[in-house]
Design an enzyme around this catalytic site. Structure first.
Site, PDB file in Angstrom:
ATOM      1  N   CYS A 152     -39.655 -60.664 -15.062  1.00  0.00           N
ATOM      2  CA  CYS A 152     -39.361 -59.819 -16.103  1.00  0.00           C
ATOM      3  C   CYS A 152     -37.906 -59.486 -16.471  1.00  0.00           C
ATOM      4  CB  CYS A 152     -39.819 -58.279 -15.440  1.00  0.00           C
ATOM      5  SG  CYS A 152     -39.503 -56.678 -16.320  1.00  0.00           S
ATOM      6  N   HIS A 194     -35.834 -57.295 -16.964  1.00  0.00           N
ATOM      7  CA  HIS A 194     -35.044 -56.521 -16.518  1.00  0.00           C
ATOM      8  C   HIS A 194     -34.659 -56.860 -15.190  1.00  0.00           C
ATOM      9  CE1 HIS A 194     -36.335 -54.289 -19.884  1.00  0.00           C
ATOM     10  NE2 HIS A 194     -35.870 -53.207 -19.546  1.00  0.00           N
ATOM     11  N   GLU A 201     -33.303 -49.620 -17.226  1.00  0.00           N
ATOM     12  CA  GLU A 201     -32.965 -49.113 -18.245  1.00  0.00           C
ATOM     13  C   GLU A 201     -31.958 -47.854 -18.141  1.00  0.00           C
ATOM     14  OE1 GLU A 201     -34.441 -49.184 -21.751  1.00  0.00           O
ATOM     15  OE2 GLU A 201     -35.600 -50.956 -21.150  1.00  0.00           O
ATOM     16  N   TYR A 248     -43.694 -52.840 -23.172  1.00  0.00           N
ATOM     17  CA  TYR A 248     -44.956 -53.580 -23.474  1.00  0.00           C
ATOM     18  C   TYR A 248     -45.635 -53.661 -22.311  1.00  0.00           C
ATOM     19  CZ  TYR A 248     -43.483 -55.464 -28.103  1.00  0.00           C
ATOM     20  OH  TYR A 248     -42.873 -55.624 -29.409  1.00  0.00           O
ATOM     21  N   GLY A 249     -45.088 -53.635 -21.060  1.00  0.00           N
ATOM     22  CA  GLY A 249     -45.667 -54.040 -19.596  1.00  0.00           C
ATOM     23  C   GLY A 249     -46.843 -52.965 -19.270  1.00  0.00           C
ATOM     24  N   ASP A 265     -37.503 -60.164 -27.602  1.00  0.00           N
ATOM     25  CA  ASP A 265     -37.953 -59.353 -26.580  1.00  0.00           C
ATOM     26  C   ASP A 265     -38.544 -57.735 -26.974  1.00  0.00           C
ATOM     27  OD1 ASP A 265     -38.241 -58.634 -23.679  1.00  0.00           O
ATOM     28  OD2 ASP A 265     -36.647 -57.374 -24.103  1.00  0.00           O
ATOM     29  N   SER A 266     -39.235 -57.190 -25.934  1.00  0.00           N
ATOM     30  CA  SER A 266     -39.732 -55.999 -26.125  1.00  0.00           C
ATOM     31  C   SER A 266     -38.721 -54.922 -26.286  1.00  0.00           C
ATOM     32  CB  SER A 266     -40.690 -55.573 -25.097  1.00  0.00           C
ATOM     33  OG  SER A 266     -39.904 -55.609 -23.796  1.00  0.00           O
ATOM     34  N   CYS A 299     -39.403 -62.078 -23.381  1.00  0.00           N
ATOM     35  CA  CYS A 299     -40.402 -61.142 -22.482  1.00  0.00           C
ATOM     36  C   CYS A 299     -41.431 -61.790 -21.740  1.00  0.00           C
ATOM     37  CB  CYS A 299     -40.713 -60.206 -23.879  1.00  0.00           C
ATOM     38  SG  CYS A 299     -41.773 -58.967 -22.766  1.00  0.00           S
TER      39      CYS A 299
HETATM   40  N1  DGL Z   1     -39.669 -57.378 -21.358  1.00  0.00           N
HETATM   41  C1  DGL Z   1     -40.604 -56.985 -20.278  1.00  0.00           C
HETATM   42  C2  DGL Z   1     -41.305 -58.269 -19.568  1.00  0.00           C
HETATM   43  O1  DGL Z   1     -40.036 -59.080 -19.321  1.00  0.00           O
HETATM   44  C3  DGL Z   1     -40.242 -55.875 -19.643  1.00  0.00           C
HETATM   45  C4  DGL Z   1     -40.278 -54.471 -20.374  1.00  0.00           C
HETATM   46  C5  DGL Z   1     -41.494 -53.978 -21.003  1.00  0.00           C
HETATM   47  O2  DGL Z   1     -42.181 -53.531 -20.127  1.00  0.00           O
HETATM   48  O3  DGL Z   1     -41.569 -54.107 -22.294  1.00  0.00           O
HETATM   49  O4  DGL Z   1     -42.035 -58.213 -19.045  1.00  0.00           O
END
Ligand code: DGL
Length: 247
Positions: A180, A182, A150, A39-40, A7-8, A70
Site C-alpha cells: 500500500c 502509505h 494521513e 479506494y481500498g 494514485d488514489s 496505488c
Molecule cells: N493508494 C492506496 C493503495 O496503495 C491506499 C489508499 C487508498 O485506500 O486509496 O492501495
C-alpha cells in the site's frame, strides 16, 4: 521520458520519492484522486472505473509511460486501463512480488503481505507470489494504517495498539510486502515491531527495480520537472509533496 504517476490520493508520493532518488525521468506528472480516496474500501467495478478515468486524464499529456502507484488499482484495473491507453502502464503489485523474489533465494521463506481490504481481497499478490514459487504466505488487510498515515501518525501509542490488533496472530516473517502506498511511511515502526532482520519491500523501490530491468535508462535526471494534479485541493497535495519529497 515523461512519466505519469497515478494514485488514489497522496500516498503515491512515496513512489515518486523512489523515482526521484533514482533520477530516472525527465518529467513526472502526478495525479492523485484526492476527492475519492480511499479506494481500498471500494469494490472492483468502482476501482476499475476510477482507473479508466485516470487514463483519460493522462491523455492530456504526451506520456511515455504510466505508473500506477496505488496497489489497490494495480490489483484490479491494469488490464482495463491498458486497453484504452496509448502508452504502457506498469503497476506495483507484480513489481513488488518480483522484488521480493529477487531478494529471497529460499522459496519457502515466509512472506507477510499487507494491504488495503480491496488489495487483499483481490488475491493479486498471492497470485504473483505463487507464480514465482512462494506459497508460504501470511496475508493481512491493515486498512487502518491508511488514515493513521494521513493523520501523520508514524509512531506512538495509537499505532502500537493498531499493530497489536492486526499482528497478534502473525508469526515473524522473513519479508514483509508493504502493499500500500502509505505503508512505507510507517516502515520504521513496522521494522521496530518485527525486528531489523525482517526485510521490507517498498512499492516505489520495487517499481524502480522492475522498470530498470525493462528499459534502458542511459541518462540520469537530477532535477526533473514535477507537476502535481489532484481531483480535490491540489494546493494541499502540493504542500504535502514539498514536505515529503523535500524539493
Ligand atoms: N493508494 C492506496 C493503495 O496503495 C491506499 C489508499 C487508498 O485506500 O486509496 O492501495
Amino acid at each position: 521520458m515523461k512519466v505519469g504517476v497515478f494514485d488514489s490520493g497522496i500516498g503515491g508520493l512515496t513512489v515518486v520519492k523512489s523515482l526521484l532518488d533514482h533520477q530516472l525521468f525527465e518529467e513526472i506528472i502526478y495525479y492523485g484522486d484526492t476527492a475519492r480516496v480511499p479506494y481500498g474500501i471500494k469494490d472492483k467495478n468502482t476501482i476499475i472505473r476510477y482507473g479508466l478515468e485516470a487514463v483519460e486524464f493522462f491523455k492530456n499529456f504526451e506520456l511515455g509511460l504510466i505508473i500506477v502507484a496505488c496497489n489497490t488499482v494495480s490489483a484490479y484495473a491494469l488490464a482495463e486501463m491498458r486497453e484504452i491507453s496509448s502508452c504502457p502502464i506498469y503497476g506495483v503489485v507484480k513489481a513488488g512480488a518480483l522484488a521480493t523474489s529477487n531478494s529471497l533465494s529460499d522459496k519457502n521463506s515466509n512472506i507477510l503481505v499487507l494491504g488495503t481490504n480491496a488489495t487483499i481481497k483481490s488475491k493479486a499478490y498471492e497470485l504473483e507470489l505463487n507464480k514465482l514459487g512462494f506459497t508460504n504466505l501470511q496475508i493481512k488487510a491493515t486498512g487502518l494504517f491508511v488514515p493513521l498515515v494521513e493523520e501523520e501518525i508514524y509512531n506512538g501509542e495509537i499505532l502500537d495498539a493498531t499493530f497489536k490488533h492486526y499482528f497478534k496472530d502473525i508469526k515473524i516473517p522473513r519479508a514483509i510486502i508493504l502493499g500500500c502506498t502509505h505503508f512505507p511511511l510507517i516502515s520504521e515502526a513496522i521494522s521496530n515491531y518485527f525486528g531489523e532482520d525482517v526485510q521490507l519491500i517498498h512499492s516505489g523501490d520495487a517499481i524502480v527495480e522492475y522498470l530498470e530491468s525493462e528499459f534502458n535508462f542511459n541518462k540520469k535526471y537530477k532535477n526533473p520537472e514535477l507537476k502535481f494534479f489532484a481531483s480535490e485541493s491540489p494546493d494541499a497535495l502540493k504542500t504535502i509533496a514539498k514536505k515529503w519529497l523535500n524539493y
